[in-house]
Motif scaffolding. Structure first.
Motif, PDB file in Angstrom:
ATOM      1  N   UNK A 172       0.788  -1.172  -0.189  1.00 44.42           N
ATOM      2  CA  UNK A 172      -0.224  -0.009  -0.075  1.00 44.42           C
ATOM      3  C   UNK A 172       0.995   1.244  -0.005  1.00 44.42           C
ATOM      4  N   UNK A 173       1.973   1.338   0.859  1.00 37.89           N
ATOM      5  CA  UNK A 173       2.878   2.489   0.768  1.00 37.89           C
ATOM      6  C   UNK A 173       3.362   2.769  -0.643  1.00 37.89           C
ATOM      7  N   UNK A 174       3.611   1.801  -1.644  1.00 41.84           N
ATOM      8  CA  UNK A 174       4.257   1.971  -2.734  1.00 41.84           C
ATOM      9  C   UNK A 174       2.761   2.281  -3.752  1.00 41.84           C
ATOM     10  N   UNK A 175       1.780   1.768  -3.651  1.00 41.95           N
ATOM     11  CA  UNK A 175       0.823   1.990  -4.544  1.00 41.95           C
ATOM     12  C   UNK A 175      -0.060   2.989  -4.323  1.00 41.95           C
ATOM     13  N   UNK A 176      -0.428   3.357  -3.019  1.00 43.48           N
ATOM     14  CA  UNK A 176      -1.637   4.567  -2.886  1.00 43.48           C
ATOM     15  C   UNK A 176      -0.904   5.762  -3.427  1.00 43.48           C
ATOM     16  N   UNK A 177      -1.868   6.617  -4.236  1.00 44.02           N
ATOM     17  CA  UNK A 177      -1.450   7.845  -4.766  1.00 44.02           C
ATOM     18  C   UNK A 177      -2.527   8.818  -4.053  1.00 44.02           C
ATOM     19  N   UNK A 178      -3.394   8.543  -3.382  1.00 44.41           N
ATOM     20  CA  UNK A 178      -4.245   9.355  -2.873  1.00 44.41           C
ATOM     21  C   UNK A 178      -5.498   8.630  -2.118  1.00 44.41           C
ATOM     22  N   UNK A 179      -5.913   9.276  -0.983  1.00 39.69           N
ATOM     23  CA  UNK A 179      -7.236   8.770  -0.392  1.00 39.69           C
ATOM     24  C   UNK A 179      -8.265   9.933  -0.258  1.00 39.69           C
ATOM     25  N   UNK A 180      -9.477   9.867  -0.743  1.00 39.61           N
ATOM     26  CA  UNK A 180     -10.295  10.757  -0.725  1.00 39.61           C
ATOM     27  C   UNK A 180     -11.451  10.402   0.352  1.00 39.61           C
ATOM     28  N   UNK A 181     -11.803  11.080   1.457  1.00 41.26           N
ATOM     29  CA  UNK A 181     -12.719  10.839   2.341  1.00 41.26           C
ATOM     30  C   UNK A 181     -13.893  11.965   1.950  1.00 41.26           C
ATOM     31  N   UNK A 182     -15.017  11.642   1.877  1.00 47.22           N
ATOM     32  CA  UNK A 182     -16.217  12.714   1.891  1.00 47.22           C
ATOM     33  C   UNK A 182     -17.316  12.545   2.383  1.00 47.22           C
ATOM     34  N   UNK A 183     -18.097  13.597   3.090  1.00 46.19           N
ATOM     35  CA  UNK A 183     -19.521  13.447   3.527  1.00 46.19           C
ATOM     36  C   UNK A 183     -20.034  14.701   2.760  1.00 46.19           C
ATOM     37  N   UNK A 184     -21.549  14.252   3.049  1.00 48.03           N
ATOM     38  CA  UNK A 184     -22.520  15.758   2.733  1.00 48.03           C
ATOM     39  C   UNK A 184     -23.279  16.416   4.057  1.00 48.03           C
ATOM     40  N   UNK A 185     -23.009  17.432   4.239  1.00 51.56           N
ATOM     41  CA  UNK A 185     -23.539  18.276   5.112  1.00 51.56           C
ATOM     42  C   UNK A 185     -24.441  19.341   4.583  1.00 51.56           C
ATOM     43  N   UNK A 186     -25.410  19.822   5.478  1.00 53.26           N
ATOM     44  CA  UNK A 186     -26.342  20.790   5.217  1.00 53.26           C
ATOM     45  C   UNK A 186     -25.560  22.068   5.494  1.00 53.26           C
TER      46      UNK A 186
END
Length: 494
Positions: A402-416
């Protein structure tokens, strides 16, 4: 001498009792006859209704041969297809198919079964002067919506989801708020009729529904939109939840997706993960990333989704889209097949289990750019989720991969927002030497600090994004505290 016969009190009592019994018997017979008439009428209505539906199915089967007018009466040829109308017993069925450009196939564009109100209907005269049945049938005719009306209203209202569940009216989710349409309660029979329309429109068999009691697929209606539907059983009856998807890929700028997220699509190899709760907009973010690649460079993009939501046209790239259970048996089989199809970019709809996660890592190691999703709330949780599915004796190796492969992690949520709109909030982690070392050594608790220190590289934590929205007056304090990952830290900040 004439004697007059007089009835004594007992005789009078017996006469009255006899009259009462006779009257009750007559009423009982009349009521019984009314019940028989009503039951027979209901049976006739059911037979007529399903008889008409069978005619409609027959019309569709003939339409595939492009000459239904040669086989059936009541068929009218239009400029680019056929229409079929039939009436019987106070019901009207209208069906239309339109020829698709180039392919010669037909698409169902209309399927409508309605009751024609008729004041002389015997059903309305079982109890003369009562008017109760007339009111019920008139009300049903006026208020129960068919599929096209339900979907059209959703588009007009700007709804994101539609709930079709027994015991409540058709309900729309608009900016996170439920809007119940009128006072007409949906009954199981009403829902069955709408779900039948969904399957006919989607040209899909009910095999999955019959086998597993739920089904997930998508369908489109010309000039209206594309829809993702989940049909399931609850409390012994069918129900459906429909997600509204507009034609075309949305504009990421209008949606508020930042460049720091979209730029992850500029990588040529590696693993990019988009995570968040169900309904947080992961599919939309991924569609915008795929569209960026499609517009900017030549590549073979293969997507595996359950179901297909956004349809991509071929621009600079070739886009092959495979729907699970329609074009391929499952994620694992599709992923293994994709590696033999000269891929440059792979979109794996979801990393669900050990098999798909391990296969995704293997696929990313072949030199493609692989996108996928998980239901996690932070970058650290995402890495932990992947590592934890492997046996303990493999986890060190997986962290190194994973250290070599991961280019990015995006975590998201919708808020009001304060004005009632839903806005996306992102946590973005990108690959840097420091991030690589923390993942390899298992020091995931340090990731948040590293992301805060690397804001110049486009990284940001979820709490920092929320705090920025609060400071700009876009969200309330209640929304801020209910959506953050570190509640105690955030309380001190505000």
């Amino acid at each position: 001498m004439t004697h007059k016969t007089r009835l004594g009190p007992i005789a009078i009592f017996l006469v009255i009792v006899t009259m009462v019994i006779t009257t009750l018997a007559v009423l009982t017979v009349a009521t019984s006859n009314a019940d028989v008439i009503m039951a027979k009428r209901f049976a006739d209505i059911t037979q007529i209704r399903y008889g008409l539906e069978a005619q409609g199915e027959e019309f569709l089967s003939y339409a595939e041969s492009a000459d239904p007018a040669d086989h059936m009466s009541g068929v009218t040829e239009t400029g680019n297809g056929y229409e079929f109308t039939a009436e019987d017993g106070g019901y009207r069925l209208e069906v239309a198919v339109t020829r698709q450009d180039g392919s010669g196939r037909y698409e169902v564009t209309k399927w409508k079964l309605t009751k024609i109100w008729n004041a002389s209907d015997p059903m309305n005269s079982i109890w003369p002067g009562n008017g109760q049945l007339q009111h019920i049938y008139q009300r049903k005719k006026e208020t129960i919506m068919n599929l096209n009306e339900i979907l059209t209203a959703a588009i007009q209202k700007g709804a994101s989801d539609i709930f079709i569940i027994a015991g409540i009216p058709v309900t729309y989710k608009i900016k996170g708020v439920q809007d119940r349409h009128g006072d007409s309660i949906m009954k199981p029979d009403d829902i069955n009729a709408v779900i039948d329309e969904i399957y006919v429109t989607g040209r899909r068999a009910k095999t999955n529904l019959d086998m597993s009691n739920d089904d997930d697929f998508s369908f489109s209606i010309r000039d209206l939109g594309r829809f993702r539907v989940n049909v399931f059983r609850q409390r012994g009856s069918l129900a459906a939840v429909i997600r509204v998807i507009k034609f075309g890929v949305p504009d990421p700028v209008m949606l508020g997706i930042p460049e720091s997220v979209l730029s992850l699509a500029d990588n040529k190899t590696g693993l990019v993960l988009v995570t968040g709760a169900a309904g947080s907009g992961k599919s939309t973010t991924l569609a915008c990333m795929i569209d960026r690649i499609n517009r900017s460079r030549e590549a073979h993009i293969i997507t595996m989704e359950d179901p297909l939501e956004y349809l991509h046209s071929h621009k600079k790239s070739i886009v092959s889209q495979r729907e699970i259970f329609i074009d391929t048996p499952g994620y694992l089989e599709s992923l293994r097949s994709a590696l033999r199809e000269s891929p440059d970019v792979i979109l794996l709809g979801e990393m669900r289990d050990f098999d798909t996660i391990s296969s995704a890592i293997t696929a990313a190691e072949t030199g493609v750019l692989l996108f996928s999703t998980l239901h996690t709330s932070s970058a650290a949780n995402t890495i932990n989720r992947i590592v934890d599915v492997f046996p303990a004796n493999q986890q060190v190796q997986v962290r190194g991969q994973l250290a070599q492969l991961i280019k990015g992690v995006v975590c998201q949520q919708l808020v009001t927002s304060v004005d009632g709109h839903l806005i996306p909030v992102f946590e973005v982690m990108k690959s840097t030497p420091a991030i690589h070392n923390m993942i390899r050594e298992g020091k995931l608790h340090q990731l948040e600090s590293a992301m805060q220190a690397a804001s110049a590289d486009g990284m940001v934590t979820m709490d920092s994004s929320l705090l920025d929205l609060y400071n700009r007056g876009q969200i309330s304090k209640i929304t801020l505290l209910s959506s953050c990952n570190n509640y105690e830290f955030m309380v001190k900040k505000v």
